[in-house]
Design a protein around this motif. Structure first.
Motif, PDB file in Angstrom:
ATOM      1  N   ASP A 150       0.902  -1.230   0.013  1.00  0.00           N
ATOM      2  CA  ASP A 150       0.084  -0.011   0.085  1.00  0.00           C
ATOM      3  C   ASP A 150       0.894   1.347   0.152  1.00  0.00           C
ATOM      4  N   TYR A 173       4.156   1.807  -0.814  1.00  0.00           N
ATOM      5  CA  TYR A 173       5.036   2.270  -1.824  1.00  0.00           C
ATOM      6  C   TYR A 173       4.666   1.898  -3.256  1.00  0.00           C
ATOM      7  N   VAL A 231       1.446   0.640  -4.473  1.00  0.00           N
ATOM      8  CA  VAL A 231       0.127   1.095  -4.827  1.00  0.00           C
ATOM      9  C   VAL A 231       0.281   2.866  -5.101  1.00  0.00           C
ATOM     10  N   THR A 232       0.856   3.299  -4.294  1.00  0.00           N
ATOM     11  CA  THR A 232       1.263   4.880  -4.294  1.00  0.00           C
ATOM     12  C   THR A 232       1.880   5.305  -5.686  1.00  0.00           C
ATOM     13  N   ARG A 233       3.185   4.409  -5.834  1.00  0.00           N
ATOM     14  CA  ARG A 233       3.954   4.940  -6.918  1.00  0.00           C
ATOM     15  C   ARG A 233       3.128   4.567  -8.226  1.00  0.00           C
ATOM     16  N   ARG A 234       2.146   3.676  -8.304  1.00  0.00           N
ATOM     17  CA  ARG A 234       1.400   3.313  -9.660  1.00  0.00           C
ATOM     18  C   ARG A 234       0.061   3.881  -9.639  1.00  0.00           C
ATOM     19  N   SER A 235      -0.332   4.543  -8.669  1.00  0.00           N
ATOM     20  CA  SER A 235      -1.552   5.115  -8.719  1.00  0.00           C
ATOM     21  C   SER A 235      -2.416   4.301  -8.604  1.00  0.00           C
ATOM     22  N   LEU A 236      -2.325   2.910  -8.016  1.00  0.00           N
ATOM     23  CA  LEU A 236      -3.579   1.950  -8.115  1.00  0.00           C
ATOM     24  C   LEU A 236      -4.622   2.192  -6.935  1.00  0.00           C
ATOM     25  N   SER A 237      -5.533   1.195  -6.958  1.00  0.00           N
ATOM     26  CA  SER A 237      -6.424   1.372  -5.976  1.00  0.00           C
ATOM     27  C   SER A 237      -5.814   0.723  -4.656  1.00  0.00           C
ATOM     28  N   SER A 238      -6.275   1.395  -3.561  1.00  0.00           N
ATOM     29  CA  SER A 238      -5.591   1.022  -2.342  1.00  0.00           C
ATOM     30  C   SER A 238      -6.238  -0.472  -2.043  1.00  0.00           C
TER      31      SER A 238
END
Length: 740
Positions: free
Chosen positions: A117, A119, A121-128
């Protein structure tokens, strides 16, 4: 650390699966012991290591996909089969449990996979991870089951509406799912549940209303409606989302109150008119409470309220007409006019209580009351206008010996209420003129009971109608005060100048011409005794001012004359005309009508009234030949020395003149001047103006004092054109120009 052997995906995931299996067992309520901190750290570290290994051993994407797959597998294998075999309330209980478990599962898994969550998710702008977990439930469980859940919830709400007991906490939890599944948006709750609830509610109450409107009286129907609205509000408080309250109540109000409003208000033996007639304050208050929340719901009630007051007021006008026709004096004392005004005041008090208490001073009802009173207070009452009756009513209260014996507070209260009624009367100028005439009589003949009350009503009238309305009346009251001071100065003057003393007690009241009603001044031939008095006062007045001309109004004077009748002397209180006529008989025994007329220099109508009062009325001081009840030009008169009365002092009034006609004429004349002034004022400021606009502005300017008639305005416009104040446009006859 860098020499550490990389963890392969398969090996690492096997270890994670063990943790996930343990989590599932805990959720399924087996006797599985909970996670301790060592278990948790091991799982967290495994993920951490697998995400921080150098390529090609960085398994972040695969772990992200596996996280999702683990949740999907659990839902498909464990959750959905159980949910599908349960129905109605049992299905809701299961759904609540499964949702609650699902949130626990997502929370724990999100902790184990926390590093993802932070690193990846944040870097790829994915859903949490949390959103992924909720989306799985939404797509696999909620989408499948929401329609059944909605039906089950609505069925329970129906049971509750019909008086059954239900598990409100369960409903609150289930509806919480509809809200939470939107992840910050309300669209799932609104579309999948609320829209159906609102339609269902409308249908339910439509059925109820259709039977209640037939079976129940208006008060019973309103009680039921109020109860239903209260219950729906409670429903929102206990388990629906707060955002539903307004929409839900709107549907209920629409079905129960709006759809059947006219039928309800006009119910034959219990509708709004009946409630007003029977003084059902509580039911009317309920009606206001219910309909004040419905858009435009109060409008029809306002219309009925206005009609009801108009009818009651019109009935009072009719009663007054009947009483006038039969000339029946009211048993409670006072003529039909007094009774009428008193009843109108009571009516106003009564309905003002409704407006304030039942209808919470809402503007619709203030307006209805105002318009209703304007309708019947501007009708003629037995040949008189309301303006005239209100003036007479005030006169009766304010003069000495009026028919109403009231305390000071009651007088103040009555005056206050008359002024309030005057606001509804369009002919305020007519009231002013009648009031001024009556005020002048009270002041000049010392008939006013109390100066404070006189001033008090003038203050009230000033507040209601403006300073211009009362300026003349205030001038009259001030004149009387100045008159008293003037009189004491005159008495001092006589003491200092004994030669000027006429030998009679003389009281003179000096009035300012503009303030008082216009009085006819006649060239009465005064007896010598009176001439001396007049001259004496003139000399005194010249010592005070050289610039004012005194004009004597003998018709308003009064004299105390001593008459010697045989052995008895009787003091007679008479008017100046009567006194002058009586004094003629000091030097003559018998006089004809024409001789008296010539010596007094009186107009016929005045002479007839004087001789009528002295020879044909209650006290026959003069004997008339031939005897009859009326005076004619051929009559002769002698002093009746045999007259006697048990009183030592008698008042001999003159027959009253019909002043009404003159007052109405004066008002008409003043109105013509007012219309002229208004037209000139408007044209002066506008220079050019169309006919219609001129009429409108003129009506607007004058309506504070009276309602000008269009024909009258048109006539005044024509008159002003002939007098070259304004002219018609050559091209357009509907256009006027101001001529300076």
């Amino acid at each position: 650390m860098n020499d550490r052997k990389p963890i392969e995906l398969e090996e690492g995931w096997k270890f994670m699966e063990k943790g996930i299996r343990k989590l599932k067992l805990i959720l399924e309520n087996t006797s599985e012991p909970p996670f301790n901190s060592e278990d948790y750290m091991m799982l967290y570290t495994t993920i951490y290591n697998m995400c921080t290994q150098k390529a090609p051993y960085d398994y972040s994407q695969q772990l992200y996909d596996n996280y999702r797959q683990a949740i999907v597998d659990y839902i498909v294998s464990t959750v959905m089969p159980v949910l599908k075999e349960k129905h109605d309330e049992y299905m809701l209980i299961e759904l609540k449990l499964r949702w609650s478990n699902h949130k626990v599962m997502v929370r724990w898994l999100s902790r184990f996979f926390h590093y993802l969550d932070r690193y990846f998710v944040t870097r790829r702008s994915l859903s949490s991870l949390n959103d992924v977990g909720l989306t799985c439930f939404r797509d696999l469980v909620y989408q499948e089951i929401c329609s059944k859940a909605k039906d089950a919830v609505l069925a329970l709400i129906h049971v509750e509406r019909e008086g059954g007991q239900i598990d409100r906490a369960l409903l609150k939890n289930v509806l919480g799912i509809f809200v939470e599944i939107g992840m910050g948006q309300m669209d799932h709750y609104e579309k999948d549940f609320e829209a159906h609830l609102l339609d269902d509610t409308a249908a339910y109450y439509s059925r109820k209303a259709s039977s209640w409107i037939v079976e129940d009286s208006c008060p019973e129907y309103m009680l039921k409606s109020e109860e239903c609205l209260k219950k729906e509000k409670e429903r929102v408080a206990h388990y629906l989302h707060a955002s539903s309250e307004e929409k839900l109540l709107e549907r209920v109000q629409n079905e129960l109150l709006l759809v059947f409003e006219n039928q309800l208000l006009e119910k034959e033996n219990s509708g709004c008119r009946v409630l007003l007639k029977d003084d059902k304050v509580e039911d009317l208050s309920r009606m206001y409470r219910l309909y004040s929340k419905v858009p435009h719901g109060l409008d029809p009630i306002g219309v009925i309220f206005k009609m009801h007051i108009t009818d009651e007021g019109t009935a009072l006008v009719q009663q007054a007409e009947d009483a006038a026709t039969s000339k029946a004096e009211n048993a409670a004392g006072g003529s039909h006019e007094q009774v009428f005004v008193r009843k109108v005041i009571e009516l106003h008090d009564k309905f003002m209580v409704y407006v304030i208490d039942c209808f919470v001073s809402h503007t619709i009802f203030h307006k209805a009351l105002k318009e209703a009173f304007e309708v019947f207070l501007n009708k003629g009452v037995a040949g008189s206008t309301s303006a005239e009756l209100l003036a007479s009513f005030c006169d009766n209260i304010l003069k000495k010996g009026g028919s109403e014996k009231l305390s000071d507070e009651a007088i103040e209260d009555s005056l206050e209420k008359v002024v309030k009624l005057l606001a509804y009367v369009s002919d305020k100028d007519m009231f002013a003129e009648f009031y001024r005439k009556k005020l002048s009589r009270r002041l000049l003949f010392d008939k006013s009971a109390n100066d404070d009350h006189e001033r008090s009503i003038l203050t009230k009238l000033k507040q209601q109608c403006g300073a211009q309305f009362t300026s003349k009346m205030e001038g009259m009251v001030t004149d009387l005060q100045l008159g008293r001071e003037n009189q004491s100065h005159f008495e001092e003057y006589l003491e200092q100048n004994p030669n000027a003393n006429p030998g009679l007690d003389l009281n003179v009241t000096v009035l300012t011409t503009g303030f008082w009603p216009s009085y006819k001044s006649s060239d009465l031939n005064l007896p010598s005794e009176m001439v001396r008095c007049v001259e004496s006062f003139k000399q005194f007045y010249q010592t005070k001012t050289k610039h004012r001309k005194l004009s004597w109004v003998y018709s308003l004077g009064s004299c105390n004359v001593n008459g010697k009748f045989g052995q008895k002397t009787i003091e007679m209180v008479v008017g100046t005309y009567q006194a002058a006529a009586l004094l003629l008989f000091n030097t003559a025994d018998r006089l004809s009508y024409s001789e008296i007329g010539t010596q007094l220099n009186l107009a016929d109508e005045d002479l007839v009234r004087v001789l009528q009062s002295l020879s044909c009325a209650k006290y026959k001081i003069l004997t008339k030949e031939p005897t009859s009840r009326t005076v004619s030009h051929t009559d002769h008169f002698t002093f009746n020395s045999g007259f006697t009365d048990r009183m030592r002092r008698i008042r001999i009034p003159l027959p009253p003149m019909d002043e009404r006609k003159k007052i109405v004429e004066d008002v008409d004349k003043d109105r013509r001047y007012a219309i002229d002034a208004s037209i000139v004022r408007i044209m002066k400021s506008r220079k050019v103006l169309g006919y219609q606009q001129l009429i409108t502005e003129c009506v607007e300017q004058l309506s504070r004092m009276f309602k000008p008639d269009f024909k009258a305005i048109k006539k005044r416009i024509e008159d002003l054109i002939t007098r070259d104040y304004i002219e018609r446009d050559k091209e357009n006859p509907q256009l006027f120009r101001y001529l300076a």
